[in-house]
Design a protein around this motif. Structure first.
Motif, PDB file in Angstrom:
ATOM      1  N   ALA A   1      36.622  43.340  39.276  1.00 51.42           N
ATOM      2  CA  ALA A   1      37.621  43.665  40.294  1.00 51.42           C
ATOM      3  C   ALA A   1      38.885  42.838  40.121  1.00 51.42           C
ATOM      4  O   ALA A   1      39.994  43.292  40.436  1.00 51.42           O
ATOM      5  CB  ALA A   1      37.034  43.457  41.686  1.00 51.42           C
ATOM      6  N   ILE A   2      38.740  41.610  39.622  1.00 51.87           N
ATOM      7  CA  ILE A   2      39.902  40.765  39.362  1.00 51.87           C
ATOM      8  C   ILE A   2      40.791  41.411  38.301  1.00 51.87           C
ATOM      9  O   ILE A   2      42.009  41.514  38.449  1.00 51.87           O
ATOM     10  CB  ILE A   2      39.450  39.363  38.928  1.00 51.87           C
ATOM     11  CG1 ILE A   2      38.747  38.649  40.091  1.00 51.87           C
ATOM     12  CG2 ILE A   2      40.621  38.539  38.405  1.00 51.87           C
ATOM     13  CD1 ILE A   2      38.067  37.350  39.704  1.00 51.87           C
ATOM     14  N   GLY A   3      40.169  41.868  37.221  1.00 52.25           N
ATOM     15  CA  GLY A   3      40.926  42.552  36.177  1.00 52.25           C
ATOM     16  C   GLY A   3      41.544  43.848  36.662  1.00 52.25           C
ATOM     17  O   GLY A   3      42.676  44.192  36.305  1.00 52.25           O
ATOM     18  N   VAL A   4      40.806  44.587  37.497  1.00 49.38           N
ATOM     19  CA  VAL A   4      41.320  45.849  38.047  1.00 49.38           C
ATOM     20  C   VAL A   4      42.544  45.582  38.920  1.00 49.38           C
ATOM     21  O   VAL A   4      43.564  46.275  38.826  1.00 49.38           O
ATOM     22  CB  VAL A   4      40.228  46.577  38.843  1.00 49.38           C
ATOM     23  CG1 VAL A   4      40.810  47.792  39.564  1.00 49.38           C
ATOM     24  CG2 VAL A   4      39.089  47.013  37.921  1.00 49.38           C
TER      25      VAL A   4
ATOM     26  N   VAL B   1      40.115  34.500  42.725  1.00 46.12           N
ATOM     27  CA  VAL B   1      40.752  35.424  43.666  1.00 46.12           C
ATOM     28  C   VAL B   1      41.693  34.674  44.602  1.00 46.12           C
ATOM     29  O   VAL B   1      42.840  35.084  44.825  1.00 46.12           O
ATOM     30  CB  VAL B   1      39.678  36.181  44.475  1.00 46.12           C
ATOM     31  CG1 VAL B   1      40.297  36.951  45.641  1.00 46.12           C
ATOM     32  CG2 VAL B   1      38.912  37.141  43.567  1.00 46.12           C
ATOM     33  N   ALA B   2      41.224  33.559  45.142  1.00 45.39           N
ATOM     34  CA  ALA B   2      42.018  32.810  46.114  1.00 45.39           C
ATOM     35  C   ALA B   2      43.274  32.226  45.481  1.00 45.39           C
ATOM     36  O   ALA B   2      44.378  32.344  46.032  1.00 45.39           O
ATOM     37  CB  ALA B   2      41.171  31.704  46.740  1.00 45.39           C
ATOM     38  N   LYS B   3      43.125  31.602  44.322  1.00 50.40           N
ATOM     39  CA  LYS B   3      44.254  30.914  43.702  1.00 50.40           C
ATOM     40  C   LYS B   3      45.327  31.873  43.204  1.00 50.40           C
ATOM     41  O   LYS B   3      46.503  31.530  43.152  1.00 50.40           O
ATOM     42  CB  LYS B   3      43.762  30.015  42.572  1.00 50.40           C
ATOM     43  CG  LYS B   3      42.967  28.814  43.081  1.00 50.40           C
ATOM     44  CD  LYS B   3      42.776  27.758  42.021  1.00 50.40           C
ATOM     45  CE  LYS B   3      41.762  28.175  40.990  1.00 50.40           C
ATOM     46  NZ  LYS B   3      41.418  27.063  40.067  1.00 50.40           N
TER      47      LYS B   3
ATOM     48  N   ILE C   1      39.292  32.153  51.926  1.00 49.27           N
ATOM     49  CA  ILE C   1      39.302  33.607  52.038  1.00 49.27           C
ATOM     50  C   ILE C   1      38.717  34.015  53.382  1.00 49.27           C
ATOM     51  O   ILE C   1      37.651  33.522  53.784  1.00 49.27           O
ATOM     52  CB  ILE C   1      38.502  34.244  50.877  1.00 49.27           C
ATOM     53  CG1 ILE C   1      39.229  33.986  49.557  1.00 49.27           C
ATOM     54  CG2 ILE C   1      38.294  35.742  51.091  1.00 49.27           C
ATOM     55  CD1 ILE C   1      38.463  34.425  48.332  1.00 49.27           C
ATOM     56  N   LYS C   2      39.379  34.920  54.068  1.00 46.19           N
ATOM     57  CA  LYS C   2      38.900  35.383  55.363  1.00 46.19           C
ATOM     58  C   LYS C   2      37.668  36.270  55.190  1.00 46.19           C
ATOM     59  O   LYS C   2      37.504  36.942  54.169  1.00 46.19           O
ATOM     60  CB  LYS C   2      39.999  36.157  56.091  1.00 46.19           C
ATOM     61  CG  LYS C   2      41.199  35.307  56.479  1.00 46.19           C
ATOM     62  CD  LYS C   2      42.267  36.143  57.164  1.00 46.19           C
ATOM     63  CE  LYS C   2      43.471  35.264  57.525  1.00 46.19           C
ATOM     64  NZ  LYS C   2      44.561  36.065  58.132  1.00 46.19           N
TER      65      LYS C   2
ATOM     66  N   ALA D   1      42.853  38.771  50.129  1.00 47.97           N
ATOM     67  CA  ALA D   1      41.421  39.009  49.967  1.00 47.97           C
ATOM     68  C   ALA D   1      40.701  38.950  51.310  1.00 47.97           C
ATOM     69  O   ALA D   1      41.101  38.215  52.220  1.00 47.97           O
ATOM     70  CB  ALA D   1      40.827  37.974  49.021  1.00 47.97           C
ATOM     71  N   TYR D   2      39.628  39.729  51.409  1.00 50.88           N
ATOM     72  CA  TYR D   2      38.843  39.757  52.648  1.00 50.88           C
ATOM     73  C   TYR D   2      37.406  40.083  52.276  1.00 50.88           C
ATOM     74  O   TYR D   2      37.146  40.995  51.481  1.00 50.88           O
ATOM     75  CB  TYR D   2      39.393  40.818  53.599  1.00 50.88           C
ATOM     76  CG  TYR D   2      39.078  40.577  55.064  1.00 50.88           C
ATOM     77  CD1 TYR D   2      40.058  40.136  55.937  1.00 50.88           C
ATOM     78  CD2 TYR D   2      37.796  40.788  55.572  1.00 50.88           C
ATOM     79  CE1 TYR D   2      39.790  39.915  57.291  1.00 50.88           C
ATOM     80  CE2 TYR D   2      37.505  40.564  56.905  1.00 50.88           C
ATOM     81  CZ  TYR D   2      38.504  40.129  57.752  1.00 50.88           C
ATOM     82  OH  TYR D   2      38.232  39.899  59.089  1.00 50.88           O
TER      83      TYR D   2
END
Length: 579
Positions: free
Chosen positions: A420-423, A451-453, A521-522, A545-546
């Protein structure tokens, strides 16, 4: 001409290939590359495990059609890529992986962080190299990118000895590639294509069986034209999802072990199967001796090794799916198959894919259908591997290619979240959802930091049933509910034998919402049906992000299900179990 170091040649070669993004984890053997990258305009994303990096490169490649690129150091950095390479290899994904290596003088001495990564990865890459001289570095990189994305795509590994990166030579990037013996066939044989058209024109019960090759070749429009012109129903493989609009009345959905009743029964009763960019794997065919007993087979694939490997093709056509369909479609007659479609329509109502709920907890089908409603089928979905993967295939209405990103052939738990990061990086304006099980999500949970950074607005949806759900389903159906090593809550103090959830079960570990919070991240835990839509809407409304932790029915199963070794018409339906 000014001389350049191998490290400088490496970075300049990536520029020549148009690489804009790489995923990499620094180590001593590639430190010279990172020194050059310091001033380069190539975006670098550091994962928090090398496996996360290659899965991210894979997700980037699947969702964009470009080559995914990753780099690691030698030894453990390199070996941590193995699962990702095997994943990309099984699903024909163009990835180029670069690994550091000890200097040539140290190779074979068991030096610090030395591993024969070329030998290790030989069976799970399309090709791999160890660069023997800095003078060959540019050529090898050019070949690696060419091989990865031509013919049947796949991963290529390039091993970079430390002395090659520090040596100097003149830089001359090749304009073209010529590899003896590697000449992929793109244009199909016209005589075979004419024979295929004749079979299609004569068929009474045809089915198109579309695989990931349709998406890779960009043939979704040609597929739609063929299906519409000859009124042929279409079923897809797991990796072929998105190649044909599932809202189209001719769509049968996915076939195979967890395929729809209409897809499996249509394949069983067809008199002609048109296989496009698919490989007849065991999850699709079931027991081979009973697969499509009355059907003639047209098989189109760019990889000649796949044709007749498992199911004998009556009309084999080697070539790119898009080019073959461009030649085939004008030869196919307009036709109606009303009686065949009416027969299929009766099969559509034979099974119930969504459970009725045993304990009042959430049903996964409802969650995914709500995601579908809120995103209007336009989201990019990645999944981990397991029950949630099949629920996604059944309950989200995919309408476009490269929108469903999942590990098909290898079935890699831990794939979906880093993918998902790459997407998201490859499609910065898209709504990206990662659907994960509570077991598989923990395999690369450290990528929450990535994801957060990088402030990536990925929506993480956890289907939390406190089990390794797909294996638990097998244990329920075939092993008398002997839940051995599948309960994720199991701990010291639990009874020695477990046959299912009870009132005295321990609290779940971990609390995913608190874990996400630790990364900034929430998140929210959702346990009641009326909370599903508001929670999803809240996640969509913020550009960050959630994480949503959905507490679902522990013993909710995926149906239909073809038992291992069974035939496609021997499906277990939900009502067979619940009544």
């Amino acid at each position: 001409m000014k001389k350049m170091t191998g490290a400088e040649i490496f970075v300049e070669s990536l520029h020549q290939e148009g690489v804009e993004l790489i995923f990499g984890y620094l180590g001593a053997k590639v430190i010279s590359i990172y020194d050059v990258l310091y001033d380069a305009d190539i975006k670098h994303i550091m994962p928090h495990h090398e496996q996360g990096g290659i899965h991210a490169a894979d997700g980037y490649a699947r969702s964009t059609g470009k080559v995914g690129v990753c780099i690691t150091t030698s030894g453990p950095g390199a070996t941590n890529l193995v699962t990702g390479l095997a994943t990309a290899n099984m699903d024909s994904v163009p990835v180029v992986a670069f690994t550091g290596q000890v200097a040539h003088s140290m190779i074979g001495t068991d030096g610090f962080q030395e591993a024969d990564i070329k030998g290790v990865t030989l069976p799970i890459t399309k090709n791999n190299y160890i660069v023997d001289d800095v003078k060959n570095l540019a050529r090898v990189i050019k070949e690696a990118f060419y091989i990865a994305q031509t013919g049947r795509p796949g991963p290529v590994l390039v091993d970079l000895p430390q002395d090659v990166l520090s040596a100097e030579t003149e830089f001359n990037y090749p304009a073209a590639v010529s590899i003896p013996g590697y000449k992929p066939t793109y244009q199909g044989n016209l005589l075979q294509i004419k024979k295929a058209a004749e079979l299609i024109n004569q068929a009474h019960k045809p089915v198109i069986y579309a695989g990931g090759g349709v998406i890779i070749s960009g043939a979704n429009e040609q597929l739609r034209q063929l299906a519409a012109k000859a009124e042929i129903p279409v079923t897809t493989t797991l990796t072929g999802i998105g190649s044909f609009d599932e809202k189209n009345s001719l769509s049968l959905g996915m076939l195979g072990m967890h395929g729809t009743t209409e897809a499996n029964l249509a394949m069983t009763n067809a008199d002609l199967i048109i296989a496009l960019g698919a490989r007849f794997d065991d999850r699709v065919t079931g027991e081979l001796d009973s697969f499509a007993p009355e059907a003639r087979i047209i098989h189109v694939d760019i990889d000649p090794a796949e044709i007749s490997k498992l199911v004998k093709a009556d009309i084999p056509i080697v070539g790119d799916v898009k080019r073959v369909l461009e030649d085939l479609n004008p030869l196919v007659q307009e036709k109606k198959h009303g009686q065949w479609l009416r027969e299929i329509q009766e099969w559509r109502g034979l099974e119930r894919r969504r459970g009725s709920g045993k304990t009042g907890k959430l049903l996964p089908g409802e969650i995914i259908e709500e995601i579908d409603n809120l995103t209007k089928g336009e989201a990019l979905i990645t999944t981990e591997v397991g029950q949630h993967q099949m629920w996604a295939a059944h309950h989200y209405s995919f309408s476009k290619p490269r929108s469903f990103i999942t590990s098909g052939g290898l079935g890699t738990m831990g794939y979906g979240f880093p993918a998902a990061i790459g997407v998201q990086l490859g499609n910065p304006g898209a709504d990206v959802f990662c659907l994960a099980g509570d077991g598989s999500f923990q395999m690369n949970i450290q990528e929450l930091a990535t994801v957060a950074k990088n402030k990536l607005p990925i929506k993480i949806i956890i289907f939390n049933n406190q089990y390794l759900g797909m294996v638990r389903q097998w244990q329920e159906l075939f092993f008398d509910k002997r839940y051995s090593a599948t309960c994720l809550r199991r701990q010291e103090g639990c009874p020695p034998r477990c046959s299912g959830p009870g009132e005295n079960c321990p609290e779940m570990i971990p609390d995913f919402v608190q874990v996400a919070k630790g990364y900034g991240i929430k998140g929210k835990r959702v346990s009641r049906p009326e909370e599903i839509r508001p929670a999803l809407q809240e996640a969509l409304d913020i550009n960050e992000a959630y994480l949503l932790d959905f507490i679902i029915e522990e013993e909710e199963n995926v149906f239909p299900m073809v038992p291992a070794g069974g035939s496609l018409d021997d499906m277990i339906l939900r009502q067979d179990i619940e009544h």
